[in-house]
Scaffold this active site. Structure first.
Site, PDB file in Angstrom:
ATOM      1  N   TYR A 231      89.054  54.538   6.216  1.00 59.07           N
ATOM      2  CA  TYR A 231      88.568  55.414   7.283  1.00 59.07           C
ATOM      3  C   TYR A 231      87.392  56.281   6.835  1.00 59.07           C
ATOM      4  O   TYR A 231      86.365  56.339   7.539  1.00 59.07           O
ATOM      5  CB  TYR A 231      89.713  56.278   7.809  1.00 59.07           C
ATOM      6  CG  TYR A 231      89.449  56.868   9.170  1.00 59.07           C
ATOM      7  CD1 TYR A 231      89.714  56.144  10.328  1.00 59.07           C
ATOM      8  CD2 TYR A 231      88.910  58.146   9.299  1.00 59.07           C
ATOM      9  CE1 TYR A 231      89.450  56.682  11.582  1.00 59.07           C
ATOM     10  CE2 TYR A 231      88.654  58.690  10.542  1.00 59.07           C
ATOM     11  CZ  TYR A 231      88.922  57.947  11.675  1.00 59.07           C
ATOM     12  OH  TYR A 231      88.648  58.479  12.913  1.00 59.07           O
ATOM     13  N   GLU A 238      78.981  54.766   9.261  1.00 57.17           N
ATOM     14  CA  GLU A 238      78.445  55.199  10.550  1.00 57.17           C
ATOM     15  C   GLU A 238      77.366  56.263  10.354  1.00 57.17           C
ATOM     16  O   GLU A 238      76.335  56.246  11.041  1.00 57.17           O
ATOM     17  CB  GLU A 238      79.576  55.749  11.421  1.00 57.17           C
ATOM     18  CG  GLU A 238      80.595  54.704  11.857  1.00 57.17           C
ATOM     19  CD  GLU A 238      81.731  55.317  12.649  1.00 57.17           C
ATOM     20  OE1 GLU A 238      81.518  56.370  13.262  1.00 57.17           O
ATOM     21  OE2 GLU A 238      82.844  54.734  12.652  1.00 57.17           O
TER      22      GLU A 238
END
Length: 307
Positions: A231, A238
């Site tokens: 994660y 991103e």
């Protein structure tokens, strides 16, 4: 035999000052429910243990029922007109199919990217978008259903973490990658898509087994553990994609605008991207805390040994 009174199965539960009754009847028609002093009267046509018949019972309470409590009989009528078992089965079937479709979609993406990497090596980084983008579009648009399920109570997940992940991923997919062809050939697309799918290929089959009331310990452990390294790496990928897109948005002027007279100040879209970077890591903190609490509830409390 024609005058025999049929009594349905009635389940009783009590919590504090509240009483709960469940009448095991399906396809109930015209239920007659009333309270006289301390006695509950029930009579209805429905399908029970003796087939489709008229069922009735009288339940005597230990104390008088307050008049205002009779207003809650409307809720009782509605609840007994449906079959709880049928609704639960439909809900589980619906969730199983949703999770199955998402699992197949993300599995296709993960396997496709893995195979192409072993065959083409680093060259596979630069055409990832054109290879798997259509499937990623499908999976991410379908993920809107997951947020809706949380909002209306179909699943017990909190709405905020679901919404953060939905908006964050779709912003990267549709805005950063989807609208800028210059971003679609960058290697960062590979890492973003690969990390997204790496989490989902464990999460969705876990939910599928939950719909079947099954618990595979290995899969459960993976579902509550793999997010710890993946994660934050996904969030970092991103962020890199946003940073790489800033000069491109500045150069093309896409989504930039000029404020009306008398201000006439040009507002670049890169300004909002910089704000988004801050929100990205704030969302990481919120979701990381949510996932950590889930894992702690599952594995955090160990039984103490007695000496």
């Amino acid at each position: 035999m024609e005058n025999q009174v049929l009594t349905p199965h009635v389940y009783w539960a009590q919590r504090h000052r509240e009483l709960y009754l469940r009448v095991e009847l399906s396809d109930v028609q015209n239920p007659a429910i009333s309270i006289t002093e301390n006695v509950l009267h029930f009579k209805a046509q429905g399908h029970g243990a003796k087939g489709d018949n008229v069922y009735e019972f009288h339940l005597e309470f230990l104390d008088l029922v307050k008049p205002e409590e009779e207003e809650r009989l409307n809720k009782l009528r509605l609840e007994n007109q449906g079959s709880p078992e049928t609704l639960i089965s439909l809900r589980k079937g619906y969730l199983f199919m949703y999770n199955l479709v998402q699992f197949l979609g993300f599995s296709w993406i993960f396997v496709n990217m893995t195979v192409r990497f072993f065959i083409l090596g680093k060259e596979s980084f630069y055409d990832t978008f054109h290879t798997v983008a259509d499937m990623m579009y499908f999976c991410q648009m379908l993920s809107v259903v997951e947020t809706i399920n949380a909002a209306i109570g179909v699943i017990k997940s909190p709405v905020i973490p679901c919404l953060i992940q939905l908006l964050g991923r779709n912003f990267i997919l549709f805005i950063i990658f989807g609208t800028m062809e210059e971003m679609q050939n960058k290697a960062v697309v590979f890492f973003v898509f690969y990390l997204w799918s790496a989490i989902e290929i464990f999460r969705y089959p876990f939910y599928m087994l939950c719909c079947l009331d099954m618990d595979w310990k290995v899969l459960t452990w993976l579902r509550y553990t793999v997010w710890i390294p993946i994660y934050p790496l996904g969030c970092l990928a991103e962020a890199v994609s946003v940073i790489q897109s800033i000069p491109i948005f500045n150069e093309t002027g896409r989504f930039s605008f000029t404020l009306p007279y008398p201000v006439k100040i040009k507002v670049r879209f890169s300004f909002f991207l910089q704000i988004y970077l801050i929100m990205l890591f704030l969302g990481l903190y919120i979701n990381f805390r949510h996932l950590y609490k889930q894992r702690r509830r599952r594995y955090g409390q160990k039984k103490k040994k007695t000496h």
